[in-house]
Design an enzyme around this catalytic site. Structure first.
Site: not given
Length: 288
Positions: A179, A203
């Protein structure tokens, strides 16, 4: 009303004047979790999704937060209502394990978790200004699916991006893209939205969740599988999502141009994200 509003365990006031006890475990260990949402018309977008993730993070960190969901929602709304008018606001809140003498093990059961929040004016990103990214090795621990206060690797990655005049840093473990420093990253390739699976390395972003749902609603196939930096560099479009910016395009990574080959499909998804944001915040406010 105040421009910037702070909250700590039921006390509300100007953010600049609020105090936090020195024994709060957030200060010593980053022992807590947080959430953040964009607010329009005094309505936080996707609040229920944020609360779902909040309670899941608390469960995973074994923080015995006993405030019911309705009360949390009400307390956050108090903070929002105390803010001066603005087109948009940024809402942040965190829960720590409580206030206790410093010690690594959990404090006694009678120590209650703390709730901290603030609201300040927010400026939405210009959706017509794509991001420039840098790439960095992901050196975070393997609990990235928990939204904890432990953000030093992300802070350092964001600083490296800022030093190079960029907006974000895309992280990778070996060849696998995970990410960004404070966002999720996905890509369009051959008409398919590809995004990393929600394992312990990323996440589960709220904006990412909504992007996936909107892609499916608009006939864009979705694949949740790992992809590499080579694949990202050769994507038709790279897409960065976050609660504060919703859905942003990417024009370069490490100074190398990327994307720009599926503009129609990208703009379809970007517009759908913004339309959903405007629809939900307006409709809920009008229905109160």
């Amino acid at each position: 009303m105040w421009k910037n509003v702070g909250y700590y365990n039921g006390e509300i006031g100007p953010l600049e004047e609020m105090k936090v006890p020195m024994g709060d475990r957030a200060l010593y260990f980053g022992d807590g979790i947080y959430e953040a949402a964009c607010v329009a018309n005094r309505v936080p977008f996707a609040l229920e999704d944020h609360l779902d993730r909040m309670y899941n993070s608390l469960r995973l960190l074994e923080i015995p937060f006993r405030m019911e969901r309705d009360q949390v929602r009400a307390e956050l709304q108090k903070v929002i209502e105390a803010a001066e008018e603005a087109p948009y606001h940024f809402l942040y809140w965190q829960v720590s394990r409580g206030v206790a003498p410093r010690g690594h093990a959990f404090p006694p059961a009678e120590v209650a978790p703390t709730l901290l929040a603030y609201v300040r004016p927010h400026r939405m990103k210009d959706l017509n200004q794509p991001y420039r990214l840098i790439s960095l090795e992901d050196n975070r621990y393997k609990l990235c699916h928990i939204k904890t206060l432990n953000l030093i690797p992300s802070v350092l990655a964001s600083q490296r991006a800022a030093e190079r005049g960029c907006d974000e840093a895309v992280l990778h473990r070996g060849s696998r893209v995970t990410e960004c420093a404070h966002s999720n990253i996905s890509m369009l390739k051959d008409g398919v939205l590809r995004t990393a699976p929600t394992d312990e390395l990323i996440l589960p972003g709220i904006a990412r969740k909504h992007l996936i749902a909107l892609a499916k609603e608009n006939g864009v196939p979705v694949v949740e599988e790992p992809f590499s930096m080579v694949e990202l560099m050769n994507a038709d479009e790279a897409i960065v999502t976050s609660s504060s910016a919703l859905c942003m395009g990417v024009e370069s990574i490490d100074g190398i141009p990327v994307g720009g080959r599926d503009r129609e499909r990208f703009h379809l998804l970007q517009s759908a994200c913004m339309e959903e944001f405007q629809r939900e915040t307006k409709a809920r406010r009008d229905g109160r």
